[in-house]
Every structure is written in structure tokens, then in C-alpha cells.
Design a protein around this motif. Structure first.
Motif, PDB file in Angstrom:
ATOM      1  N   LEU A 167       0.839  -1.204   0.000  1.00 32.13           N
ATOM      2  CA  LEU A 167       0.000   0.000   0.000  1.00 32.13           C
ATOM      3  C   LEU A 167       0.870   1.249   0.000  1.00 32.13           C
ATOM      4  N   CYS A 187      -4.366  -3.807  -2.475  1.00 29.18           N
ATOM      5  CA  CYS A 187      -3.840  -3.641  -1.113  1.00 29.18           C
ATOM      6  C   CYS A 187      -4.958  -3.260  -0.143  1.00 29.18           C
ATOM      7  N   CYS A 188      -5.755  -2.291  -0.528  1.00 28.89           N
ATOM      8  CA  CYS A 188      -6.859  -1.854   0.341  1.00 28.89           C
ATOM      9  C   CYS A 188      -7.826  -3.000   0.597  1.00 28.89           C
ATOM     10  N   SER A 218       2.466   1.552  -3.559  1.00 29.32           N
ATOM     11  CA  SER A 218       1.514   1.917  -4.617  1.00 29.32           C
ATOM     12  C   SER A 218       0.897   3.289  -4.368  1.00 29.32           C
ATOM     13  N   ALA A 219       0.657   3.643  -3.117  1.00 34.66           N
ATOM     14  CA  ALA A 219       0.108   4.975  -2.822  1.00 34.66           C
ATOM     15  C   ALA A 219       1.131   6.065  -3.139  1.00 34.66           C
ATOM     16  N   LEU A 250      -2.971  -0.664  -5.812  1.00 31.69           N
ATOM     17  CA  LEU A 250      -3.447   0.102  -4.658  1.00 31.69           C
ATOM     18  C   LEU A 250      -4.810  -0.419  -4.192  1.00 31.69           C
ATOM     19  N   ARG A 259      -2.492   1.790  -9.824  1.00 32.77           N
ATOM     20  CA  ARG A 259      -3.747   2.059  -9.115  1.00 32.77           C
ATOM     21  C   ARG A 259      -4.494   0.770  -8.780  1.00 32.77           C
ATOM     22  N   THR A 273       1.278   6.314  -6.907  1.00 38.55           N
ATOM     23  CA  THR A 273       0.057   6.958  -7.398  1.00 38.55           C
ATOM     24  C   THR A 273       0.086   8.455  -7.132  1.00 38.55           C
TER      25      THR A 273
END
Length: 167
Positions: free
Chosen positions: A26, A58-59, A29-30, A55, A52, A33
Motif C-alpha cells: 500500500l 492492497c486496500c 503503490s500509494a 493500490l 492504481r 500513485t
């Protein structure tokens, strides 16, 4: 030692690792992003969109993995949400998501980047780490899915069916 006791001990460990590596993924990727959104320095729209998607993966994994971990800790047996069927549904969807994420990032990077020789991607090391952690999440999900399938077969043979307890 019975298989069920291994499941009771291994469930928090496996889901904990999925959450920890999900948090690391996360963060990667965050960060990528946010850089792509601020600087528009992605090499292509597919690079931006695949990061994305990771991301999102991951969430998905962190939130639902935490939810299943808490439910399993609270009531390892006897709850519909901690049943074999519920875990099977969650893990199949998670496995599909991580397979798509890991394969798409691997395809985008051509199997990995040599950061000394490539000139296409701006964030080479971060993208390599993104790929590695995506495959690690896929591996953990695959392991958990195999264990749940084995437990589901045992529960079905024992007469409990797939609505039976995971532990």
C-alpha cells in the motif's frame, strides 16, 4: 496434533503477514500513485492504471484480511463469517485480484527491471519492489487458499459441509 489446531495457530500468522505485506505494498503503490497524480511522469497510462489497481488490491486485502482476522480471533468456530465457505469466497476473490495485479505489473515491467540500464520508467526501484510484494501477496493468498480447500474437503467428508467451521 490435529489439522484444526494448526489452522487456529496459523490463521492469525498468515492473515497477519498478508496485512503487513499489504501495508508495505500500500505504501509503495500509494506513493507511486501520488507521484503520478502530481507530476504526470508515468511512462504510459497502463503503468498508471496498473499501479492504481495494485493500490486497490492492497486496500481490499488489508481491510477484509483485518476483518476476517478479528472475526476468527473472536469466534474461530461457530460463526457463518468464519466458515470454510466464507473464507473460500474471500480467498478466491483475493487470489484472482492478486493474480491480476502481480501478472499485470510483471508484464508491464517485462519480468523485472535492471535499473542501471533501463530508461523508460522513472521509479525503477519502487516498481521492482511493487512487483516483488505483489507476488509475495499472491503466494500468501495461494497458501491460505490451499489450506482452506484442504479444510473444506475434510469438513465435507466429516459431514459439516462447507458451512462448517474453519477451525
Amino acid at each position: 496434533m490435529a489439522f484444526e489446531s494448526h489452522v487456529k495457530r496459523g490463521h492469525p500468522i498468515t492473515f497477519g503477514l498478508m496485512i503487513i505485506f499489504g501495508i508495505i505494498e500500500l505504501a509503495l503503490s500509494a506513493w507511486l500513485t501520488s507521484r503520478f497524480n502530481a507530476r504526470h511522469d508515468y511512462s504510459s497510462l497502463t503503468e498508471r492504471d496498473r499501479v492504481r489497481f495494485v493500490l486497490f488490491a492492497c486496500c481490499w486485502t488489508i481491510v477484509l484480511g483485518f476483518f476476517y482476522g478479528i472475526l476468527f480471533w473472536h469466534s474461530a468456530s461457530g460463526s457463518v463469517l468464519t466458515s470454510v465457505a466464507s473464507h473460500l469466497l474471500f480467498l478466491i476473490l483475493t487470489w484472482i485480484i492478486w493474480t491480476a495485479a502481480a501478472v499485470s505489473v510483471t508484464e508491464m515491467l517485462g519480468g523485472g527491471l535492471n535499473c542501471k540500464t533501463q530508461a523508460i520508467f522513472n521509479y525503477c526501484s519502487q516498481l521492482n519492489a511493487l512487483e516483488a510484494f505483489a507476488w509475495l501477496e499472491w503466494l500468501l493468498t495461494t497458501f491460505a487458499l490451499i489450506v482452506v480447500i484442504i479444510r473444506g474437503i475434510k469438513a465435507a467428508r466429516g459431514g459439516d459441509g462447507y458451512r462448517g467451521s474453519l477451525a
